[in-house]
Design a protein around this motif. Structure first.
Motif, PDB file in Angstrom:
ATOM      1  N   GLY A 162       0.819  -1.202   0.000  1.00 40.29           N
ATOM      2  CA  GLY A 162       0.000   0.000   0.000  1.00 40.29           C
ATOM      3  C   GLY A 162       0.855   1.254   0.000  1.00 40.29           C
ATOM      4  N   HIS A 163       1.984   1.203   0.680  1.00 38.13           N
ATOM      5  CA  HIS A 163       2.928   2.325   0.625  1.00 38.13           C
ATOM      6  C   HIS A 163       3.443   2.489  -0.799  1.00 38.13           C
ATOM      7  CE1 HIS A 163       6.974   4.150   0.870  1.00 38.13           C
ATOM      8  NE2 HIS A 163       6.415   4.913   1.792  1.00 38.13           N
ATOM      9  N   THR A 164       3.799   1.380  -1.445  1.00 37.22           N
ATOM     10  CA  THR A 164       4.274   1.436  -2.832  1.00 37.22           C
ATOM     11  C   THR A 164       3.221   2.062  -3.735  1.00 37.22           C
ATOM     12  OG1 THR A 164       5.614  -0.542  -2.461  1.00 37.22           O
ATOM     13  CG2 THR A 164       5.149   0.050  -4.745  1.00 37.22           C
ATOM     14  N   ALA A 165       1.975   1.611  -3.579  1.00 37.04           N
ATOM     15  CA  ALA A 165       0.895   2.170  -4.390  1.00 37.04           C
ATOM     16  C   ALA A 165       0.729   3.663  -4.112  1.00 37.04           C
ATOM     17  CB  ALA A 165      -0.405   1.429  -4.111  1.00 37.04           C
ATOM     18  N   SER A 166       0.810   4.062  -2.846  1.00 38.67           N
ATOM     19  CA  SER A 166       0.649   5.471  -2.491  1.00 38.67           C
ATOM     20  C   SER A 166       1.696   6.344  -3.171  1.00 38.67           C
ATOM     21  CB  SER A 166       0.747   5.655  -0.964  1.00 38.67           C
ATOM     22  OG  SER A 166      -0.294   4.996  -0.302  1.00 38.67           O
ATOM     23  N   VAL A 167       2.941   5.875  -3.181  1.00 34.90           N
ATOM     24  CA  VAL A 167       4.019   6.637  -3.799  1.00 34.90           C
ATOM     25  C   VAL A 167       3.772   6.789  -5.295  1.00 34.90           C
ATOM     26  CG1 VAL A 167       6.480   6.565  -4.372  1.00 34.90           C
ATOM     27  CG2 VAL A 167       5.730   6.056  -2.049  1.00 34.90           C
ATOM     28  N   LEU A 168       3.322   5.732  -5.943  1.00 40.09           N
ATOM     29  CA  LEU A 168       3.042   5.792  -7.380  1.00 40.09           C
ATOM     30  C   LEU A 168       1.833   6.684  -7.674  1.00 40.09           C
ATOM     31  CD1 LEU A 168       3.661   2.029  -8.143  1.00 40.09           C
ATOM     32  CD2 LEU A 168       4.998   3.920  -9.082  1.00 40.09           C
ATOM     33  N   LEU A 169       0.936   6.816  -6.706  1.00 43.91           N
ATOM     34  CA  LEU A 169      -0.271   7.631  -6.875  1.00 43.91           C
ATOM     35  C   LEU A 169      -0.044   9.091  -6.495  1.00 43.91           C
ATOM     36  CD1 LEU A 169      -2.759   5.005  -5.432  1.00 43.91           C
ATOM     37  CD2 LEU A 169      -2.732   5.809  -7.801  1.00 43.91           C
ATOM     38  N   GLY A 170       1.158   9.419  -6.017  1.00 46.84           N
ATOM     39  CA  GLY A 170       1.471  10.816  -5.773  1.00 46.84           C
ATOM     40  C   GLY A 170       1.957  11.181  -4.392  1.00 46.84           C
ATOM     41  N   ALA A 171       1.950  10.227  -3.444  1.00 48.60           N
ATOM     42  CA  ALA A 171       2.519  10.532  -2.126  1.00 48.60           C
ATOM     43  C   ALA A 171       4.002  10.860  -2.293  1.00 48.60           C
ATOM     44  CB  ALA A 171       2.337   9.348  -1.178  1.00 48.60           C
ATOM     45  N   ARG A 172       4.498  11.788  -1.498  1.00 48.53           N
ATOM     46  CA  ARG A 172       5.893  12.205  -1.581  1.00 48.53           C
ATOM     47  C   ARG A 172       6.704  11.618  -0.428  1.00 48.53           C
ATOM     48  NH1 ARG A 172       3.753  13.675  -5.875  1.00 48.53           N
ATOM     49  NH2 ARG A 172       3.913  15.801  -6.721  1.00 48.53           N
ATOM     50  N   MET A 173       7.986  11.425  -0.713  1.00 49.73           N
ATOM     51  CA  MET A 173       8.929  10.985   0.297  1.00 49.73           C
ATOM     52  C   MET A 173      10.007  12.046   0.443  1.00 49.73           C
ATOM     53  SD  MET A 173       7.889   7.968   1.284  1.00 49.73           S
ATOM     54  CE  MET A 173       9.357   7.330   2.098  1.00 49.73           C
ATOM     55  N   THR A 174      10.349  12.395   1.671  1.00 54.49           N
ATOM     56  CA  THR A 174      11.453  13.311   1.926  1.00 54.49           C
ATOM     57  C   THR A 174      12.656  12.504   2.392  1.00 54.49           C
ATOM     58  OG1 THR A 174       9.987  15.132   2.521  1.00 54.49           O
ATOM     59  CG2 THR A 174      12.260  15.260   3.278  1.00 54.49           C
ATOM     60  N   ASP A 175      13.764  12.643   1.695  1.00 59.16           N
ATOM     61  CA  ASP A 175      14.992  11.952   2.067  1.00 59.16           C
ATOM     62  C   ASP A 175      15.474  12.512   3.404  1.00 59.16           C
ATOM     63  OD1 ASP A 175      17.677  11.076   2.359  1.00 59.16           O
ATOM     64  OD2 ASP A 175      17.806  10.756   0.195  1.00 59.16           O
ATOM     65  N   ILE A 176      15.502  11.665   4.423  1.00 58.15           N
ATOM     66  CA  ILE A 176      15.829  12.152   5.762  1.00 58.15           C
ATOM     67  C   ILE A 176      17.304  12.507   5.895  1.00 58.15           C
ATOM     68  CG2 ILE A 176      13.953  10.860   6.837  1.00 58.15           C
ATOM     69  CD1 ILE A 176      16.051   8.801   7.731  1.00 58.15           C
ATOM     70  N   THR A 177      18.114  12.138   4.899  1.00 59.11           N
ATOM     71  CA  THR A 177      19.545  12.462   4.980  1.00 59.11           C
ATOM     72  C   THR A 177      19.864  13.844   4.429  1.00 59.11           C
ATOM     73  OG1 THR A 177      20.031  11.426   2.835  1.00 59.11           O
ATOM     74  CG2 THR A 177      20.128  10.030   4.801  1.00 59.11           C
ATOM     75  N   ASP A 178      19.119  14.276   3.404  1.00 55.34           N
ATOM     76  CA  ASP A 178      19.431  15.579   2.802  1.00 55.34           C
ATOM     77  C   ASP A 178      18.229  16.502   2.651  1.00 55.34           C
ATOM     78  OD1 ASP A 178      18.019  14.498   0.668  1.00 55.34           O
ATOM     79  OD2 ASP A 178      19.791  14.135  -0.562  1.00 55.34           O
ATOM     80  N   GLY A 179      17.035  16.032   3.041  1.00 56.37           N
ATOM     81  CA  GLY A 179      15.852  16.873   2.999  1.00 56.37           C
ATOM     82  C   GLY A 179      15.219  17.040   1.633  1.00 56.37           C
ATOM     83  N   LYS A 180      15.725  16.353   0.618  1.00 53.53           N
ATOM     84  CA  LYS A 180      15.161  16.466  -0.724  1.00 53.53           C
ATOM     85  C   LYS A 180      13.840  15.702  -0.816  1.00 53.53           C
ATOM     86  CE  LYS A 180      19.528  17.060  -3.236  1.00 53.53           C
ATOM     87  NZ  LYS A 180      20.429  16.483  -4.278  1.00 53.53           N
ATOM     88  N   VAL A 181      12.874  16.305  -1.528  1.00 50.72           N
ATOM     89  CA  VAL A 181      11.575  15.672  -1.736  1.00 50.72           C
ATOM     90  C   VAL A 181      11.651  14.777  -2.967  1.00 50.72           C
ATOM     91  CG1 VAL A 181       9.138  16.050  -2.214  1.00 50.72           C
ATOM     92  CG2 VAL A 181      10.355  17.569  -0.641  1.00 50.72           C
TER      93      VAL A 181
END
Length: 336
Positions: A162-181
């Motif tokens: 479900g997380h995988t599907a969410s990301v493909l559907l537009g959910a964003r992830m912020t890289d916790i190491t450098d703050g990039k979206v």
């Protein structure tokens, strides 16, 4: 109204589905299931293998990309799992393509790998690889050659899937190491089903357990704010997932409540994390025990949602939702 919508009818496809029999569906047909099929994925640590389930008859068939979860079983978190959903969707008109992700227990790759142990980015990339290589897949599986409707693609996933599907559907992830979206949304995917997925992390990961913050820190970067693709979120109201979150069952509603519309939410009453057994037939990992009635609710509502989302001229979804309202002890639907 299309032929699919006008031919909906009650159907008892299992002796123990109880009141769910009253939720109408179209007539099932026979289907084929073929695996493993190798999809080109240069640079992947192991080859990408998928299973394909497809109706034996029909053309211009819509596609569902299905992402498995991370359950306790040895085989279900792979292309071998989710028979209750895969078989139903294929029998009712969809081509289902399900990969074995790098996080699968069947591969048991070392957690020390750059994305281990959950390989969240690779999971999304697997689905993009599948879409990139549909020509090769069709050439390998002549039974579906020329029968796919590439303009009608959906993604579905359960739990980590479900997380995988969410990301493909537009959910964003912020890289916790450098703050990039990080934006891995896929425009070729027109709609989706998110089942018992992880919710929002809270400020500084406050909604996550200490174990998750330490071992799966990527969860601290999840945001549903930009998840605008039409989606059905499916949850059980008895799914506290206390190993992941301190929020209880409501945590899994976040992909619906924290995202933009259009969205719908199906709550299955009494259901735990496996919604009565969607991850496999008679699967021991179903903590809420096998419940064919709950599985039938998930099967029929997810099928109906995807039919109307991919074929807007159909009123399949509204018909099925109206039927569920008449047997309200099983669950409810809300939309925005």
């Amino acid at each position: 109204m299309s032929s699919t919508a006008t031919n909906l009818q009650p159907l008892k496809d299992h002796a123990w589905i109880g009141q769910a029999e009253k939720i109408p569906i179209n007539s099932p047909g026979s289907f084929i299931s073929i695996s493993p099929i190798t999809v080109p994925a240069p640079g992947r640590v192991v080859e990408l293998q998928v299973r394909i389930a497809a109706p034996r008859a029909g053309d211009s068939l819509p596609i569902i990309l299905l992402s498995h979860g991370q359950g306790r079983s040895n085989h279900l978190s792979s292309l071998s799992g989710y028979g209750p959903l895969v078989n139903f969707w294929a029998a009712h008109g969809f081509v289902v393509i399900q990969p074995t992700h790098l996080s699968s227990k069947s591969l048991s790759l070392p957690a020390s790998s750059s994305e281990g142990p959950m390989y969240w980015r690779s999971r999304a990339e697997d689905m993009k690889h599948v879409l990139d290589h549909l020509d090769e897949i069709e050439a390998t599986v002549p039974e579906i050659k020329g029968r796919l409707d590439r303009d009608r693609v959906a993604v579905a996933g359960h739990s980590m899937g479900g997380h995988t599907a969410s990301v493909l559907l537009g959910a964003r992830m912020t890289d916790i190491t450098d703050g990039k979206v990080i934006d891995l949304s896929e425009p070729r995917i027109k709609t989706g089903i998110v089942i018992a997925a992880p919710g929002s992390p809270g400020e500084n990961g406050s909604y996550l357990t200490p174990f998750v913050r330490e071992n799966y820190p990527f969860f601290k970067g999840v945001s549903f704010t930009d998840m605008a693709t039409p989606t059905l979120v499916v949850v059980g109201d008895n799914d506290p997932s206390s190993h992941l979150t301190n929020r209880g069952s409501s945590w899994h509603i976040d992909p619906y409540s924290c995202s933009k519309g259009p969205k719908s939410l199906l709550t299955v009453y009494g259901a735990g994390h496996c919604l009565g057994g969607i991850s496999g037939f008679d699967a021991a990992e179903s903590a809420d025990e096998e419940n064919p009635e709950r599985v039938a609710v998930v099967q029929r509502l997810t099928w109906a949602y995807l039919r109307s989302a991919l074929y807007p001229e159909e009123d399949t979804w509204s018909i099925v939702c109206a039927a569920l309202e008449q047997i309200s002890s099983l669950g409810k639907v809300e939309s925005k």
